[in-house]
Design a protein around this motif. Sequence first.
Motif, PDB file in Angstrom:
ATOM      1  N   ALA A 164       1.049  -1.012  -0.207  1.00 17.07           N
ATOM      2  CA  ALA A 164       0.053   0.270   0.034  1.00 17.07           C
ATOM      3  C   ALA A 164       0.725   0.936  -0.041  1.00 17.07           C
ATOM      4  O   ALA A 164       1.884   1.292   0.805  1.00 17.07           O
ATOM      5  N   SER A 165       0.689   2.057  -0.862  1.00 18.86           N
ATOM      6  CA  SER A 165       1.380   3.360  -0.870  1.00 18.86           C
ATOM      7  C   SER A 165       0.442   4.827  -1.284  1.00 18.86           C
ATOM      8  O   SER A 165      -0.460   4.480  -1.883  1.00 18.86           O
ATOM      9  N   THR A 166       0.854   6.004  -0.460  1.00 16.52           N
ATOM     10  CA  THR A 166      -0.048   7.251  -0.471  1.00 16.52           C
ATOM     11  C   THR A 166       1.157   7.631  -1.047  1.00 16.52           C
ATOM     12  O   THR A 166       2.149   8.095   0.001  1.00 16.52           O
ATOM     13  N   LEU A 167       1.148   8.995  -2.085  1.00 12.82           N
ATOM     14  CA  LEU A 167       1.310  10.111  -1.799  1.00 12.82           C
ATOM     15  C   LEU A 167       0.898  11.146  -2.067  1.00 12.82           C
ATOM     16  O   LEU A 167       0.153  11.434  -2.793  1.00 12.82           O
ATOM     17  N   TYR A 168       1.455  12.155  -1.148  1.00  9.98           N
ATOM     18  CA  TYR A 168      -0.125  13.057  -0.574  1.00  9.98           C
ATOM     19  C   TYR A 168       0.699  14.449  -1.021  1.00  9.98           C
ATOM     20  O   TYR A 168       2.862  14.398  -1.416  1.00  9.98           O
ATOM     21  N   LEU A 169       0.477  15.099  -1.865  1.00  9.24           N
ATOM     22  CA  LEU A 169       1.084  16.955  -2.059  1.00  9.24           C
ATOM     23  C   LEU A 169       0.154  17.979  -1.027  1.00  9.24           C
ATOM     24  O   LEU A 169      -0.983  17.820  -1.890  1.00  9.24           O
ATOM     25  N   ASP A 170       1.018  18.576  -0.018  1.00  3.79           N
ATOM     26  CA  ASP A 170       0.073  19.927   0.092  1.00  3.79           C
ATOM     27  C   ASP A 170      -0.670  18.896   1.281  1.00  3.79           C
ATOM     28  O   ASP A 170      -2.015  20.109   1.042  1.00  3.79           O
ATOM     29  N   GLY A 171      -0.202  17.852   1.408  1.00  6.97           N
ATOM     30  CA  GLY A 171      -1.942  16.729   2.181  1.00  6.97           C
ATOM     31  C   GLY A 171      -3.043  16.563   1.943  1.00  6.97           C
ATOM     32  O   GLY A 171      -3.226  15.667   1.759  1.00  6.97           O
ATOM     33  N   THR A 172      -3.001  16.745   0.551  1.00 10.95           N
ATOM     34  CA  THR A 172      -3.841  15.847  -0.776  1.00 10.95           C
ATOM     35  C   THR A 172      -3.509  14.968  -1.486  1.00 10.95           C
ATOM     36  O   THR A 172      -2.539  15.174  -1.901  1.00 10.95           O
ATOM     37  N   PRO A 173      -4.205  13.371  -1.220  1.00 10.27           N
ATOM     38  CA  PRO A 173      -3.557  12.960  -1.783  1.00 10.27           C
ATOM     39  C   PRO A 173      -3.442  12.293  -3.438  1.00 10.27           C
ATOM     40  O   PRO A 173      -4.830  12.728  -4.191  1.00 10.27           O
TER      41      PRO A 173
END
Length: 284
Positions: A164-173
């Motif tokens: 499972a991987s999640t990448l967030y930009l400024d808190g937004t996935p």
Amino acid sequence: MSALPDTWHASLMLSFTSQVAGKTVLSKRRHEGPLLVQKALYPEGPAVCHAAILHPPSGIAGGDELSIDVHVGVGAHALLTTPGATRWYKSNGRSSVQHTHIRVEKGARLDWLPQENIFFEQADAALHSHVHIAGGGSAIGWEINQLGRVEKTTHWDEGRVMLASTLYLDGTPIWLESGELLAEGSLRHSDTGLAGFPVLATLWAFGEELTGEQTDDLAGLLPWSATLRAGLTCMRQADAQGLTLVRVLGEHAQDVRQLLTRLWAHLRPALLRIPAVPPRLWST
């Protein structure tokens, strides 16, 4: 004399900061259990801090739980790798897990380049990765996974792996991915799944959006053969930023790692604004 524990619970917290002179330092380092780094290295000069994450036990067994927390502060640049493959052994009825949390601040840069995970027979493992990037930050990373011993004909008869991987930009996935691989599952041999390959990998790269020419050049490096295959996805983000994903399937982890290294060397000047210098550990 007390008996040694039959499971390991380990955590590692690393924080990198940029000093006034532009040197990146490993400013905070805290660990519990058998998970640590030893010495910060500077093969590229003071602006980039290299560190190797060590797990001294021979591998990860059922019931083990590892937690890695990395913070790269404003203006800092860190490169992290591992000295060798991470081995996940027979679970004996207990699942093992690794949680990775990465935070890259505005103007910070990160190379996240661990060597492969090898999942042996009857492993029951879960890898959870969360990458938080602030606008103006940039990072390149990968994950390489090998299912069983590739020298065996069937190579992985029993086992379960959760990725499972999640990448967030400024808190937004902006990228979420989660999947379960079962040794006996149809996904392993499906043409829309792993197509029978024992090694799977993903490279992710975030930073200034690649130009059309840069994307074409990158695509030209991707193989499609009976032993090694790769595909490319580019996703535009706000403020001329972009996320690039490369998926790889292969027969051997070494070939996959070499391909990812070539792609990293191609992307690093464009996204991190610095030539690629492989970690010294890779040459030993």
